[in-house]
Design an enzyme around this catalytic site. Structure first.
Site, PDB file in Angstrom:
ATOM      1  N   TYR A  32     -25.756  13.546  11.599  1.00 52.48           N
ATOM      2  CA  TYR A  32     -26.201  12.168  11.472  1.00 52.48           C
ATOM      3  C   TYR A  32     -27.725  12.126  11.370  1.00 52.48           C
ATOM      4  O   TYR A  32     -28.441  12.501  12.300  1.00 52.48           O
ATOM      5  CB  TYR A  32     -25.744  11.336  12.663  1.00 52.48           C
ATOM      6  N   HIS A  49     -17.044  19.485  13.478  1.00 57.30           N
ATOM      7  CA  HIS A  49     -17.036  18.207  12.769  1.00 57.30           C
ATOM      8  C   HIS A  49     -15.868  18.076  11.787  1.00 57.30           C
ATOM      9  O   HIS A  49     -15.317  16.983  11.611  1.00 57.30           O
ATOM     10  CB  HIS A  49     -18.366  18.021  12.048  1.00 57.30           C
TER      11      HIS A  49
END
Length: 277
Positions: free
Chosen positions: A53, A111
């Site tokens: 992010y 992830h």
């Protein structure tokens, strides 16, 4: 605050704070940290972030928000698949720890499935646990077959959660993945539970919201929170949105509400490919 149990029995908030897209603009950093602090004050003490992010910028915003109150939060971050070799997992975690300005990440996730053997990633997780740098590990964007492969590995049964896309408009995981995880007491973390705000605008959702005197997004979030074993992590970078999300926890949907929403957003009747944003 309602809670959801991790496999080892630790309780975590059923409603947390997402941070996807935070940290992308330096000018927003203070207001984003303020929003996270507001959420913590309201009991939404689970914060989800990732090295991906804003290329680590989101973790830096989280650091701002939790400075001086680390013990109050349950911190989640993620390693990118192309960093998820044994050594790469350890190095990525250490970089996240530095950006977060903490000594330990409570829950560290892969992830999404990548090219490195899962055994290598698990070895990295194990090394991090033994060093006290993470407390639990889990995965994100794993479908049922991938979860079966993972948990069949030596040590794979220690997976603490699977974070997947789940909301009213993305119900495919209900067919097999959610029941599979529930049978093994593995909670599911629902990312984008409001479809990044796009869930609003449906007539049935508006009808349910009107019955309770709330917004459509609050009704949609209440629907996700109504599911046992699911942790919702909506992202909100404004104080009013954080407070609205917290208020959704107090909405009690009725059987009529659920029937109305099932008609507009039908549950799956067959296996669907895992959806990813």
């Amino acid at each position: 605050m309602r809670t959801v149990m991790l496999p080892d029995g630790e309780a975590v908030p059923a409603l947390g704070l997402g941070t996807w897209h935070m940290g992308e603009r330096g000018a927003d950093r203070r207001s984003e940290a303020d929003a996270l602090r507001c959420g913590i004050d309201l009991g939404m003490t689970l914060i989800d972030t990732a090295e991906m992010y804003a290329s680590g910028g989101s973790e830096e915003v989280v650091a701002d928000a939790i400075r001086g109150r680390r013990d109050a939060v349950f911190l989640v971050s993620k390693v990118l698949p192309f960093n998820a070799s044994r050594n790469g997992t350890v190095e990525a975690c250490e970089a996240s720890l530095s950006r977060l300005e903490v000594e330990t990440i409570d829950l560290y996730l892969l992830h999404w499935p990548g090219s490195y053997p899962l055994e290598d990633t698990l070895a990295g997780f194990d090394e991090l646990k033994r060093a006290g740098k993470i407390r639990y590990w889990g995965v994100s964007n794993f479908d049922t077959g991938e979860m079966q492969e993972l948990t069949a590995l030596d040590g794979g049964g220690a997976c603490a959660t699977n974070q997947v896309l789940y909301n009213l408009d993305r119900r495919g995981v209900e067919y097999d993945l959610l029941p599979w995880c529930a049978a093994r007491s593995i909670p599911v973390m629902a990312y984008s539970p409001l479809e990044q705000g796009r869930i609003a605008g449906n007539r049935a959702l508006a009808e349910v919201a009107a019955r309770h005197g709330v917004t459509e997004t609050q009704a949609a979030l209440a629907w996700v929170l109504d599911r046992d074993g699911v942790i919702a992590i909506p992202k909100a970078s404004r104080l009013d949105h954080v407070r609205q999300n917290r208020a959704a926890l107090d909405i009690r949907l009725t059987a009529e509400d659920r029937r109305t929403l099932d008609t507009a957003f039908p549950p799956p009747t067959s296996k669907r490919p895992l959806e990813i944003l």
